[in-house]
Design a protein around this motif. Structure first.
Motif, PDB file in Angstrom:
ATOM      1  N   ARG A  72      44.700  46.070  45.958  1.00  0.00           N
ATOM      2  CA  ARG A  72      43.384  46.618  45.579  1.00  0.00           C
ATOM      3  C   ARG A  72      42.414  46.549  46.754  1.00  0.00           C
ATOM      4  NH1 ARG A  72      41.992  44.406  39.530  1.00  0.00           N
ATOM      5  NH2 ARG A  72      40.168  45.724  39.824  1.00  0.00           N
ATOM      6  N   ARG A  73      42.461  45.460  47.477  1.00  0.00           N
ATOM      7  CA  ARG A  73      41.568  45.320  48.632  1.00  0.00           C
ATOM      8  C   ARG A  73      41.880  46.395  49.676  1.00  0.00           C
ATOM      9  NH1 ARG A  73      39.744  39.535  49.648  1.00  0.00           N
ATOM     10  NH2 ARG A  73      39.820  40.147  51.830  1.00  0.00           N
ATOM     11  N   VAL A  91      32.540  53.945  44.691  1.00  0.00           N
ATOM     12  CA  VAL A  91      32.373  52.820  43.772  1.00  0.00           C
ATOM     13  C   VAL A  91      33.749  52.210  43.541  1.00  0.00           C
ATOM     14  CG1 VAL A  91      31.707  52.149  41.424  1.00  0.00           C
ATOM     15  CG2 VAL A  91      30.360  53.854  42.672  1.00  0.00           C
ATOM     16  N   ILE A  92      33.817  50.899  43.635  1.00  0.00           N
ATOM     17  CA  ILE A  92      35.110  50.224  43.473  1.00  0.00           C
ATOM     18  C   ILE A  92      35.136  49.508  42.132  1.00  0.00           C
ATOM     19  CG2 ILE A  92      36.753  48.605  44.514  1.00  0.00           C
ATOM     20  CD1 ILE A  92      35.986  50.766  46.500  1.00  0.00           C
ATOM     21  N   HIS A  93      36.187  49.780  41.368  1.00  0.00           N
ATOM     22  CA  HIS A  93      36.359  49.022  40.128  1.00  0.00           C
ATOM     23  C   HIS A  93      36.973  47.672  40.485  1.00  0.00           C
ATOM     24  CE1 HIS A  93      38.857  47.679  36.667  1.00  0.00           C
ATOM     25  NE2 HIS A  93      37.619  47.564  36.244  1.00  0.00           N
ATOM     26  N   VAL A  94      36.307  46.590  40.085  1.00  0.00           N
ATOM     27  CA  VAL A  94      36.782  45.248  40.468  1.00  0.00           C
ATOM     28  C   VAL A  94      37.102  44.391  39.246  1.00  0.00           C
ATOM     29  CG1 VAL A  94      35.497  45.329  42.651  1.00  0.00           C
ATOM     30  CG2 VAL A  94      34.431  44.250  40.653  1.00  0.00           C
ATOM     31  N   GLY A  95      37.162  45.018  38.078  1.00  0.00           N
ATOM     32  CA  GLY A  95      37.458  44.252  36.856  1.00  0.00           C
ATOM     33  C   GLY A  95      38.844  43.631  36.906  1.00  0.00           C
ATOM     34  N   ALA A  96      38.988  42.456  36.304  1.00  0.00           N
ATOM     35  CA  ALA A  96      40.282  41.758  36.253  1.00  0.00           C
ATOM     36  C   ALA A  96      40.223  40.743  35.116  1.00  0.00           C
ATOM     37  CB  ALA A  96      40.553  41.054  37.577  1.00  0.00           C
ATOM     38  N   LEU A  97      41.382  40.234  34.748  1.00  0.00           N
ATOM     39  CA  LEU A  97      41.378  39.186  33.718  1.00  0.00           C
ATOM     40  C   LEU A  97      40.860  37.878  34.289  1.00  0.00           C
ATOM     41  CD1 LEU A  97      44.742  39.788  31.827  1.00  0.00           C
ATOM     42  CD2 LEU A  97      42.431  40.474  31.201  1.00  0.00           C
ATOM     43  N   LYS A 100      37.847  34.793  38.962  1.00  0.00           N
ATOM     44  CA  LYS A 100      37.892  34.543  40.420  1.00  0.00           C
ATOM     45  C   LYS A 100      38.385  35.777  41.180  1.00  0.00           C
ATOM     46  CE  LYS A 100      37.968  29.634  41.152  1.00  0.00           C
ATOM     47  NZ  LYS A 100      37.873  29.073  39.808  1.00  0.00           N
ATOM     48  N   GLU A 101      39.397  36.437  40.621  1.00  0.00           N
ATOM     49  CA  GLU A 101      39.898  37.638  41.304  1.00  0.00           C
ATOM     50  C   GLU A 101      38.831  38.726  41.310  1.00  0.00           C
ATOM     51  OE1 GLU A 101      44.667  37.245  40.315  1.00  0.00           O
ATOM     52  OE2 GLU A 101      43.571  38.983  39.569  1.00  0.00           O
ATOM     53  N   SER A 102      38.156  38.840  40.198  1.00  0.00           N
ATOM     54  CA  SER A 102      37.126  39.859  40.087  1.00  0.00           C
ATOM     55  C   SER A 102      36.005  39.589  41.095  1.00  0.00           C
ATOM     56  CB  SER A 102      36.594  39.828  38.646  1.00  0.00           C
ATOM     57  OG  SER A 102      36.115  41.056  38.272  1.00  0.00           O
ATOM     58  N   GLN A 103      35.650  38.321  41.218  1.00  0.00           N
ATOM     59  CA  GLN A 103      34.586  37.955  42.177  1.00  0.00           C
ATOM     60  C   GLN A 103      35.054  38.208  43.609  1.00  0.00           C
ATOM     61  OE1 GLN A 103      34.137  33.926  40.673  1.00  0.00           O
ATOM     62  NE2 GLN A 103      32.011  34.372  40.112  1.00  0.00           N
ATOM     63  N   GLU A 104      36.308  37.890  43.850  1.00  0.00           N
ATOM     64  CA  GLU A 104      36.841  38.117  45.208  1.00  0.00           C
ATOM     65  C   GLU A 104      36.767  39.608  45.549  1.00  0.00           C
ATOM     66  OE1 GLU A 104      40.935  36.762  45.938  1.00  0.00           O
ATOM     67  OE2 GLU A 104      41.135  38.358  47.453  1.00  0.00           O
ATOM     68  N   PHE A 136      30.363  36.900  31.662  1.00  0.00           N
ATOM     69  CA  PHE A 136      31.469  37.234  32.570  1.00  0.00           C
ATOM     70  C   PHE A 136      30.980  38.252  33.620  1.00  0.00           C
ATOM     71  CE2 PHE A 136      35.074  39.747  33.981  1.00  0.00           C
ATOM     72  CZ  PHE A 136      36.056  38.799  34.225  1.00  0.00           C
ATOM     73  N   LEU A 137      30.349  39.307  33.140  1.00  0.00           N
ATOM     74  CA  LEU A 137      29.888  40.374  34.043  1.00  0.00           C
ATOM     75  C   LEU A 137      28.891  39.826  35.069  1.00  0.00           C
ATOM     76  CD1 LEU A 137      29.318  43.264  31.422  1.00  0.00           C
ATOM     77  CD2 LEU A 137      31.366  42.851  32.827  1.00  0.00           C
ATOM     78  N   LYS A 138      28.034  38.957  34.570  1.00  0.00           N
ATOM     79  CA  LYS A 138      26.995  38.377  35.430  1.00  0.00           C
ATOM     80  C   LYS A 138      27.608  37.592  36.592  1.00  0.00           C
ATOM     81  CE  LYS A 138      23.958  34.527  34.855  1.00  0.00           C
ATOM     82  NZ  LYS A 138      23.591  33.496  33.892  1.00  0.00           N
ATOM     83  N   GLU A 139      28.660  36.842  36.294  1.00  0.00           N
ATOM     84  CA  GLU A 139      29.315  36.051  37.345  1.00  0.00           C
ATOM     85  C   GLU A 139      29.968  36.967  38.378  1.00  0.00           C
ATOM     86  OE1 GLU A 139      29.169  32.801  37.717  1.00  0.00           O
ATOM     87  OE2 GLU A 139      27.979  32.589  35.888  1.00  0.00           O
ATOM     88  N   VAL A 140      30.496  38.075  37.929  1.00  0.00           N
ATOM     89  CA  VAL A 140      31.108  39.007  38.896  1.00  0.00           C
ATOM     90  C   VAL A 140      30.013  39.664  39.737  1.00  0.00           C
ATOM     91  CG1 VAL A 140      32.585  41.027  39.230  1.00  0.00           C
ATOM     92  CG2 VAL A 140      32.999  39.503  37.276  1.00  0.00           C
ATOM     93  N   ALA A 141      28.970  40.133  39.058  1.00  0.00           N
ATOM     94  CA  ALA A 141      27.887  40.827  39.771  1.00  0.00           C
ATOM     95  C   ALA A 141      27.268  39.907  40.823  1.00  0.00           C
ATOM     96  CB  ALA A 141      26.829  41.292  38.774  1.00  0.00           C
ATOM     97  N   ALA A 142      27.176  38.618  40.495  1.00  0.00           N
ATOM     98  CA  ALA A 142      26.540  37.665  41.420  1.00  0.00           C
ATOM     99  C   ALA A 142      27.348  37.493  42.704  1.00  0.00           C
ATOM    100  CB  ALA A 142      26.361  36.319  40.722  1.00  0.00           C
TER     101      ALA A 142
END
Ligand SMILES: CC(=O)N[C@H](C=O)[C@@H](O)[C@H](O)[C@H](O)CO
Ligand SMILES: CC(=O)C(=O)O
Length: 335
Positions: A72-73, A91-97, A100-104, A136-142
């Motif tokens: 994905r990267r 725009v990159i979709h970064v959603g994951a289960l 940590k992966e989503s944040q990365e 969950f979304l907030k942690e990824v966005a941050a």
């Protein structure tokens, strides 16, 4: 058409994402490796042949959730690099289960200079309330505080049925970078209420059921993200222009005659149709073994010769025959 003023409501103002956004497929080689070598060509095709200058990478159509984080990267990097000075927004979709992966992936998208990130709801251990999902979304966005954040609502695939309208209520208090919604559902009441209740905030409301775009325009869509804009970008622009001129009968004609035949075709047959780019990835690989995919591919080939921009219908025919071979064998042997 799609003409809302640019937002100044977020922490890091960026140009607003509007108009058509192609959800790109991820090109693969026959042995399942990513075929990076055709991405530059793909960018040129979208811009020159389809007039589409925004892309949505590693989403449903891009099979992002079937790829490894490292793939994905690299896919995201390639699109950003090849799209530089050619595309308006990537725009990159970064959603994951995994959070940590989503944040990365979110952080990585920021580092490589993407224009925004989008996230779907986790779909195995699912958030059961709006607050759990928002957290969950907030942690990824941050993890990407300078990038516009889009929530990707696709309840039929995630199984997370929290209404988008409910989710959006007060969302910017929790996610200051929230910039819009990619709405891939047929519930136009929910979509219309989202638009109506956030007129002041100037969010992007990107509709994602291509076959229903016209109805979503009426409800106030400010843009559209979809798989079909890979090959129907030009035709869709004509529909948008007809809508803008208030020629609703012509716009409806486009919607019905151009889009309805492709209803229900998801990423794998669409991908088959771009067979110069690649076969579909697991779990759809090998797509040749899916009779319905092959069949629809065949129909798609016949209906949209433009799908293979570099090939004439005659040179496409043998490929069609080979690809749809199992269907013909099956049809003849069962009759
Ligand atoms: C499930 C899926 O892939 N949805 C796409 C976007 O969200 C759409 O663009 C569809 O592919 C399109 O509407 C064709 O059915
Ligand atoms: C259509 C879309 O947005 C996706 O493939 O994710």
């Amino acid at each position: 058409m799609f003409s809302r003023p640019t937002s100044n409501s977020m922490a890091s103002p960026k140009k607003k994402l509007q108009g058509l956004v192609a959800a790109t497929i991820t090109p693969m080689t026959e042995n399942g490796e990513i075929n990076f070598s055709v991405i530059g060509q793909y960018v040129d095709y979208l811009v020159k042949e389809q007039g589409v200058k925004n892309i949505f990478v590693n989403g449903t159509t891009g099979e992002g959730l079937s790829l490894s984080v490292s793939e994905r990267r690299r896919v995201a990097e390639e699109w950003v690099t090849k799209g530089k000075d050619k595309l308006d927004q990537v725009v990159i979709h970064v959603g994951a289960l995994s959070l940590k992966e989503s944040q990365e992936l979110a952080q990585h998208a920021a580092e490589i200079g993407a224009d925004g990130i989008a996230v779907i709801a986790p779909f195995f251990l699912k958030p059961w309330t709006k607050d759990v999902l928002i957290n969950f979304l907030k942690e990824v966005a941050a993890a990407a505080p300078a990038l516009p954040f889009y929530y990707y609502h696709i309840p039929a695939l995630t199984g997370v049925k929290i209404r988008a309208e409910e989710l959006l209520d007060g969302i910017q208090d929790k996610i200051p970078t929230f910039q819009g919604l990619k709405f891939s559902d047929t519930d136009l009441l929910d979509f219309g209420q989202c638009v109506d209740q956030h007129r002041q905030q100037q969010f992007a409301f990107l509709f994602g059921v291509d076959e229903q775009l016209l109805s979503a325009l009426v409800m106030g869509a400010t843009g559209a993200v979809g798989s079909t804009y890979n090959y129907l970008g030009k035709k869709t622009s004509q529909m948008l222009e007809a809508f803008e001129r208030k020629d609703f009968s012509l716009a409806l004609n486009y919607q019905v005659n151009v889009f309805f035949p492709s209803h229900g075709l998801f990423s794998f047959p669409i991908k088959d149709s771009f067979s110069s780019l690649s076969p579909a990835f697991l779990p759809y690989l090998p797509s040749l073994k899916l009779p319905s995919a092959s069949f629809f591919t065949f129909l798609l080939f016949l209906s949209f010769p433009c799908l293979k921009p570099k090939l004439s219908p005659l040179s496409v025919f043998p490929t069609c025959l080979i690809r749809t071979g199992p269907i013909w064998i099956w049809l003849f042997s069962s009759s």
